[in-house]
Design a protein around this motif. Structure first.
Motif, PDB file in Angstrom:
ATOM      1  N   TYR A  73     -12.741  35.050   1.137  1.00 18.23           N
ATOM      2  CA  TYR A  73     -11.830  34.729   0.037  1.00 18.23           C
ATOM      3  C   TYR A  73     -10.961  33.590   0.531  1.00 18.23           C
ATOM      4  N   THR A  74     -10.153  33.032  -0.337  1.00 14.76           N
ATOM      5  CA  THR A  74      -9.299  31.916   0.079  1.00 14.76           C
ATOM      6  C   THR A  74      -7.883  32.400   0.373  1.00 14.76           C
ATOM      7  N   ILE A  75      -7.287  31.758   1.357  1.00 15.94           N
ATOM      8  CA  ILE A  75      -5.900  32.017   1.735  1.00 15.94           C
ATOM      9  C   ILE A  75      -5.080  30.818   1.283  1.00 15.94           C
ATOM     10  N   LYS A  76      -4.017  31.072   0.569  1.00 14.98           N
ATOM     11  CA  LYS A  76      -3.177  30.000   0.040  1.00 14.98           C
ATOM     12  C   LYS A  76      -1.871  29.906   0.838  1.00 14.98           C
ATOM     13  N   GLY A  77      -1.511  28.673   1.173  1.00  8.12           N
ATOM     14  CA  GLY A  77      -0.282  28.463   1.915  1.00  8.12           C
ATOM     15  C   GLY A  77       0.328  27.113   1.619  1.00  8.12           C
ATOM     16  N   ILE A  78       1.474  26.858   2.238  1.00 13.04           N
ATOM     17  CA  ILE A  78       2.175  25.588   2.104  1.00 13.04           C
ATOM     18  C   ILE A  78       2.614  25.135   3.493  1.00 13.04           C
ATOM     19  N   PHE A  79       2.295  23.890   3.830  1.00 19.19           N
ATOM     20  CA  PHE A  79       2.751  23.291   5.081  1.00 19.19           C
ATOM     21  C   PHE A  79       3.997  22.482   4.760  1.00 19.19           C
ATOM     22  N   LEU A  80       5.165  22.996   5.144  1.00 14.38           N
ATOM     23  CA  LEU A  80       6.445  22.330   4.896  1.00 14.38           C
ATOM     24  C   LEU A  80       6.739  21.381   6.051  1.00 14.38           C
ATOM     25  N   LYS A  81       6.992  20.083   5.730  1.00  7.17           N
ATOM     26  CA  LYS A  81       7.133  19.058   6.758  1.00  7.17           C
ATOM     27  C   LYS A  81       8.432  18.262   6.584  1.00  7.17           C
ATOM     28  N   PRO A  82       9.584  18.913   6.804  1.00  4.03           N
ATOM     29  CA  PRO A  82      10.845  18.163   6.681  1.00  4.03           C
ATOM     30  C   PRO A  82      11.081  17.219   7.858  1.00  4.03           C
ATOM     31  N   LEU A  83      10.383  17.440   8.986  1.00  3.22           N
ATOM     32  CA  LEU A  83      10.580  16.631  10.192  1.00  3.22           C
ATOM     33  C   LEU A  83       9.321  15.835  10.527  1.00  3.22           C
ATOM     34  N   THR A  84       9.509  14.741  11.245  1.00  5.84           N
ATOM     35  CA  THR A  84       8.368  13.954  11.726  1.00  5.84           C
ATOM     36  C   THR A  84       7.966  14.481  13.107  1.00  5.84           C
ATOM     37  N   THR A  85       7.503  15.715  13.132  1.00  2.00           N
ATOM     38  CA  THR A  85       7.099  16.363  14.371  1.00  2.00           C
ATOM     39  C   THR A  85       5.777  17.077  14.163  1.00  2.00           C
ATOM     40  N   LYS A  86       5.054  17.294  15.249  1.00  2.00           N
ATOM     41  CA  LYS A  86       3.843  18.100  15.197  1.00  2.00           C
ATOM     42  C   LYS A  86       4.138  19.569  15.487  1.00  2.00           C
ATOM     43  N   ASN A  87       5.297  19.855  16.054  1.00  2.00           N
ATOM     44  CA  ASN A  87       5.651  21.224  16.395  1.00  2.00           C
ATOM     45  C   ASN A  87       5.795  22.071  15.132  1.00  2.00           C
ATOM     46  N   THR A  88       5.160  23.227  15.138  1.00  2.00           N
ATOM     47  CA  THR A  88       5.007  23.981  13.885  1.00  2.00           C
ATOM     48  C   THR A  88       5.151  25.477  14.115  1.00  2.00           C
ATOM     49  N   ASN A 156      -1.734  19.684  21.661  1.00  2.00           N
ATOM     50  CA  ASN A 156      -0.561  19.501  22.526  1.00  2.00           C
ATOM     51  C   ASN A 156       0.759  19.872  21.865  1.00  2.00           C
ATOM     52  N   ALA A 157       0.758  20.068  20.564  1.00  2.64           N
ATOM     53  CA  ALA A 157       2.000  20.433  19.858  1.00  2.64           C
ATOM     54  C   ALA A 157       2.342  21.888  20.123  1.00  2.64           C
ATOM     55  N   LEU A 158       3.623  22.206  20.050  1.00  2.00           N
ATOM     56  CA  LEU A 158       4.047  23.600  20.132  1.00  2.00           C
ATOM     57  C   LEU A 158       3.675  24.299  18.828  1.00  2.00           C
ATOM     58  N   LEU A 159       3.078  25.470  18.941  1.00  2.00           N
ATOM     59  CA  LEU A 159       2.730  26.272  17.766  1.00  2.00           C
ATOM     60  C   LEU A 159       3.211  27.695  17.993  1.00  2.00           C
ATOM     61  N   GLY A 160       4.169  28.114  17.175  1.00  5.90           N
ATOM     62  CA  GLY A 160       4.679  29.481  17.259  1.00  5.90           C
ATOM     63  C   GLY A 160       4.285  30.276  16.033  1.00  5.90           C
ATOM     64  N   ILE A 161       4.240  31.598  16.183  1.00  5.34           N
ATOM     65  CA  ILE A 161       3.963  32.488  15.052  1.00  5.34           C
ATOM     66  C   ILE A 161       5.100  33.495  14.952  1.00  5.34           C
ATOM     67  N   HIS A 162       5.682  33.584  13.769  1.00  3.87           N
ATOM     68  CA  HIS A 162       6.812  34.481  13.503  1.00  3.87           C
ATOM     69  C   HIS A 162       6.376  35.473  12.435  1.00  3.87           C
ATOM     70  N   GLY A 163       6.357  36.742  12.769  1.00  2.82           N
ATOM     71  CA  GLY A 163       5.941  37.759  11.814  1.00  2.82           C
ATOM     72  C   GLY A 163       7.056  38.727  11.487  1.00  2.82           C
ATOM     73  N   GLU A 164       7.061  39.191  10.238  1.00  7.51           N
ATOM     74  CA  GLU A 164       8.059  40.156   9.767  1.00  7.51           C
ATOM     75  C   GLU A 164       7.339  41.418   9.295  1.00  7.51           C
ATOM     76  N   SER A 165       7.688  42.569   9.836  1.00 15.04           N
ATOM     77  CA  SER A 165       7.135  43.854   9.428  1.00 15.04           C
ATOM     78  C   SER A 165       5.608  43.877   9.579  1.00 15.04           C
ATOM     79  N   MET A 166       4.843  44.048   8.506  1.00 13.66           N
ATOM     80  CA  MET A 166       3.389  44.008   8.629  1.00 13.66           C
ATOM     81  C   MET A 166       2.934  42.673   9.188  1.00 13.66           C
ATOM     82  N   GLY A 167       3.646  41.598   8.852  1.00 12.01           N
ATOM     83  CA  GLY A 167       3.311  40.287   9.393  1.00 12.01           C
ATOM     84  C   GLY A 167       3.516  40.229  10.899  1.00 12.01           C
ATOM     85  N   ALA A 168       4.507  40.977  11.398  1.00  4.81           N
ATOM     86  CA  ALA A 168       4.727  41.046  12.844  1.00  4.81           C
ATOM     87  C   ALA A 168       3.602  41.825  13.518  1.00  4.81           C
TER      88      ALA A 168
END
Length: 318
Positions: A73-88, A156-168
């Motif tokens: 199935y498809t997963i829908k998301g949004i990549f928010l880019k307020p900064l000129t950085t690769k860190n996400t 090479n960019a920093l990539l973090g994952i932040h989960g809340e409840s079931m997402g954690a």
């Protein structure tokens, strides 16, 4: 007489089998088809609480994401880019919520030097999928998200994952049983063992033998969904995570007790940090104490993500 007895026995057996099947289906339906919150309700709640800044959101550079799940199935998301950085940062919301609930974290991570990906879990928001599995199938969706984001930002960019409840829980299951492929993880109010959480809920809300109910439901989950509660055990998964992990919970949480996060912290090998907030119900630590919450994450990044400051780009709002 013998024929009548055999007929009665056959009818009774059929009745019991039917009743058992119906009960099993009813119990598993409550888990598999838990009702997500209405999109308008989440939007109104976040706007009224001033956690969703519509003007900022509309003016923010962003990219719509449509990613194919390995579960077809498809997963829908949004990549928010307020900064000129690769860190996400990738944000994983809780059960019944949606990516709208995750946007509150985007402003914080903007100040810390990260762009943000928010997405809907399977059977939530705009994503596909027929059932909720509390982290089991969701962890493979997260893997697909990580791979897609890394293809955009580079290795090479920093990539973090932040989960809340079931997402954690999904975050920890991904890192501990699929691939430990992010730079760091933040787990906010995860359960440590889904079987234990269900036992707690059933014991407190249903007047039946909770041990039998758990065993019975587990059998039907295996038959209907192809996994068991033993597969949804973040406490075992964290033993395999080597990347830095921040564990957050609020002490007054009466849905998932903070002791579960303490168990997760104890089970994780080094490179870890624990923060138990004194205020806030379930998944409310950030909402109640946003400034302190940001301070905790800042300290975690400074102390455990060694190349954090060296990788900052794009004028973070610190």
């Amino acid at each position: 007489m013998k024929k009548k007895f055999m007929l009665a026995s056959s009818i009774a057996t059929t009745f019991l089998a039917t009743a058992t099947a119906v009960s099993g289906i009813m119990l598993t339906n409550r888990l598999m088809y838990i009702k997500p919150k209405d999109a308008a309700f989440i939007y109104d709640r976040e706007v009224k609480a001033k956690r969703f800044d519509e003007a900022w959101f509309n003016g923010c550079l962003k990219e719509e994401l449509t990613i194919q799940s390995p579960n077809d199935y498809t997963i829908k998301g949004i990549f928010l880019k307020p900064l000129t950085t690769k860190n996400t940062m990738i944000i994983c919301h809780g059960v019944t919520e949606s990516k709208m609930n995750s946007i509150k974290y985007a402003r914080m991570y903007e100040r810390l030097g990260f762009n943000t990906v928010v997405y809907d879990h399977r059977r939530h928001g705009d994503s596909g999928g027929k059932t909720t599995s509390y982290g089991h199938y969701e962890k493979y969706d997260l893997q697909a998200i990580v791979q897609a984001v890394k293809a955009i930002i580079g290795e090479n960019a920093l990539l973090g994952i932040h989960g809340e409840s079931m997402g954690a829980a999904t975050t920890l299951l991904y890192a501990g049983t699929v691939e430990d492929n992010a730079s760091f993880y933040i787990s906010d109010c995860a359960f440590s063992d889904f079987r234990e959480l269900l036992a707690r809920i059933i014991k407190n809300s249903i007047s039946i033998d909770f041990k039998f109910a758990i065993h019975f439901t587990n059998i039907f989950i295996r038959l209907r969904e192809g996994y068991s509660f033993d597969h949804v055990n973040p406490k075992l998964a964290v033993k395999n995570i080597r990347k830095p992990t921040l564990f957050i919970h609020s002490e007054p949480d009466d849905f998932i007790p903070s002791t579960m996060t303490e168990q997760l912290f104890d089970a994780k090998p080094d490179a870890k940090m624990l923060k138990i907030f004194k205020d806030g119900a379930h998944a409310q630590s950030f909402n109640v104490s946003p400034f302190e919450y940001e301070q905790v994450i800042t300290k975690f990044l400074q102390d455990f993500v060694g190349n954090y400051w060296n990788n900052l780009e794009g004028d973070p709002l610190v």
